[in-house]
Design an enzyme around this catalytic site. Sequence first.
Site, mmCIF file in Angstrom:
data_model
loop_
_atom_site.group_PDB
_atom_site.id
_atom_site.type_symbol
_atom_site.label_atom_id
_atom_site.label_comp_id
_atom_site.label_asym_id
_atom_site.label_seq_id
_atom_site.Cartn_x
_atom_site.Cartn_y
_atom_site.Cartn_z
ATOM 1 N N GLY A 1 40.089 -23.078 7.483
ATOM 2 C CA GLY A 1 38.672 -22.826 7.171
ATOM 3 C C GLY A 1 38.071 -23.813 6.194
ATOM 4 O O GLY A 1 36.852 -23.866 6.035
ATOM 5 N N GLN B 1 15.856 -15.369 -6.067
ATOM 6 C CA GLN B 1 16.624 -14.773 -7.178
ATOM 7 C C GLN B 1 16.412 -15.683 -8.386
ATOM 8 O O GLN B 1 17.270 -16.504 -8.751
ATOM 9 C CB GLN B 1 18.113 -14.668 -6.794
ATOM 10 C CG GLN B 1 18.995 -14.032 -7.864
ATOM 11 C CD GLN B 1 18.857 -12.509 -7.957
ATOM 12 O OE1 GLN B 1 18.422 -11.852 -7.020
ATOM 13 N NE2 GLN B 1 19.237 -11.935 -9.092
ATOM 14 N N LYS C 1 2.182 -5.390 -3.086
ATOM 15 C CA LYS C 1 3.468 -4.973 -2.497
ATOM 16 C C LYS C 1 4.392 -4.460 -3.582
ATOM 17 O O LYS C 1 4.461 -5.035 -4.668
ATOM 18 C CB LYS C 1 4.117 -6.171 -1.795
ATOM 19 C CG LYS C 1 5.516 -5.891 -1.249
ATOM 20 C CD LYS C 1 6.008 -7.018 -0.356
ATOM 21 C CE LYS C 1 6.792 -8.057 -1.119
ATOM 22 N NZ LYS C 1 7.286 -9.138 -0.250
ATOM 23 N N ASP D 1 2.228 -15.758 5.168
ATOM 24 C CA ASP D 1 3.242 -15.634 4.116
ATOM 25 C C ASP D 1 4.134 -16.866 4.139
ATOM 26 O O ASP D 1 4.135 -17.626 5.108
ATOM 27 C CB ASP D 1 4.073 -14.351 4.322
ATOM 28 C CG ASP D 1 4.661 -13.838 3.011
ATOM 29 O OD1 ASP D 1 4.448 -14.464 1.952
ATOM 30 O OD2 ASP D 1 5.355 -12.802 3.043
ATOM 31 N N SER E 1 11.816 -12.850 6.316
ATOM 32 C CA SER E 1 13.281 -12.724 6.264
ATOM 33 C C SER E 1 13.678 -11.517 7.123
ATOM 34 O O SER E 1 13.901 -11.641 8.320
ATOM 35 C CB SER E 1 13.723 -12.584 4.813
ATOM 36 O OG SER E 1 15.107 -12.453 4.757
ATOM 37 N N THR E 2 13.713 -10.323 6.534
ATOM 38 C CA THR E 2 14.015 -9.130 7.357
ATOM 39 C C THR E 2 12.788 -8.697 8.164
ATOM 40 O O THR E 2 12.903 -7.861 9.059
ATOM 41 C CB THR E 2 14.408 -7.939 6.466
ATOM 42 O OG1 THR E 2 13.268 -7.576 5.663
ATOM 43 C CG2 THR E 2 15.580 -8.262 5.554
ATOM 44 N N THR F 1 8.252 -6.947 5.052
ATOM 45 C CA THR F 1 6.966 -7.205 4.385
ATOM 46 C C THR F 1 5.844 -7.297 5.417
ATOM 47 O O THR F 1 4.793 -6.652 5.281
ATOM 48 C CB THR F 1 7.063 -8.525 3.576
ATOM 49 O OG1 THR F 1 8.066 -8.358 2.575
ATOM 50 C CG2 THR F 1 5.738 -8.901 2.933
HETATM 51 C C1 R5P Z 1 8.448 -12.560 -1.137
HETATM 52 O O1 R5P Z 1 7.770 -12.546 -2.144
HETATM 53 C C2 R5P Z 1 8.178 -13.501 0.000
HETATM 54 O O2 R5P Z 1 6.938 -14.144 -0.159
HETATM 55 C C3 R5P Z 1 8.215 -12.789 1.346
HETATM 56 O O3 R5P Z 1 7.152 -11.873 1.416
HETATM 57 C C4 R5P Z 1 9.526 -12.057 1.511
HETATM 58 O O4 R5P Z 1 10.586 -12.898 1.164
HETATM 59 C C5 R5P Z 1 9.701 -11.581 2.920
HETATM 60 O O5 R5P Z 1 10.909 -10.889 3.001
HETATM 61 P P1 R5P Z 1 11.139 -9.782 4.105
HETATM 62 O O6 R5P Z 1 10.751 -10.400 5.441
HETATM 63 O O7 R5P Z 1 12.605 -9.469 4.033
HETATM 64 O O8 R5P Z 1 10.296 -8.608 3.756
#
Ligand code: R5P
Length: 294
Positions: A35, A94, A191, A218, A222-223, A226
Amino acid sequence: MLITSCGNSQKLAASIARKLKVPYAPVFISNFPDGDLYLKFTVPVKGKTVVIVNSFQPYSNESFLRLLFAAETAQDLGAKKVMLLAPYLAYLRQDTRFHPGEAISSKIMAKHLSLCFDKIITIDGHLHRYRTLDALFSIPGQNLTANSLIAEYIQKHFHNDIVLVGPDWESFQWVEQIAQKIGAPVTVFEKKRHTSRTVSVKMVQPVPLKGKHVIIVDDIISTGHTVIQAARLAYKHGAKDVSVVAVHGLFVENALAKLKQAKLKHIVTTNSIEHPTNTIDLSSLLATALQNEK
Ligand code: R5P
């Protein structure tokens, strides 16, 4: 100048190299049977400005290690200058110790990249508590923005009755500028993040959404939670349809399917991370930023 990449952003890297009329040769990457990372430059780098074009997604941890290995190797092989062009730069969210004992990942990432690169360029880095790249990195940094490209895209593809929505205060810096450029009404939701997978939003600057084509803007999907919560609220306020335009489409944990279920009409991203939703091309913007480094 030599443009290279470490597994991610290959199409974008090749396109930037074509625009700059310089060679592109990806780093050869493999793993030993146990690895351990194996990495090799396949063309000479001695005396050259080596630009590693590589987003941190997918696989941010692996990407980080590859970039450290590649930059150190280029230096060791006698490169004149080693630059990182990371269209998506990970770990920036982070940026403090939210809970006792946590690693401040953005600081650690920046410290180690600063040790082996001469310069860093990114696009719409998630700079919140650290307002600039200079506050994090000890090497020169350039934080470009896709705002103009996003504004042009919205103007070309969406017409009457649009309202731009920023899903949280951090998105103000993008959505407000874009709305100004195209002269569209705008509001920014408030938010509350409960966990990394649960958020809630509320309307604090009321703007009529009834019968409107709402476009959420935005930096990162990510997930997708938001955007989903913002879309739900917009539909609750009578929006005709809701679309999203984002710079960095990470789409983790089946986010794209969830966004479609939440009735997002158009899902548009830049090619900062390769993904089927890529519609806005960053290669000219990035090639221009490298022009003076040749
Ligand atoms: C956070 O402040 C960023 O601007 C995005 O709104 C956030 O990272 C989106 O993350 P997720 O899609 O997981 O909600």
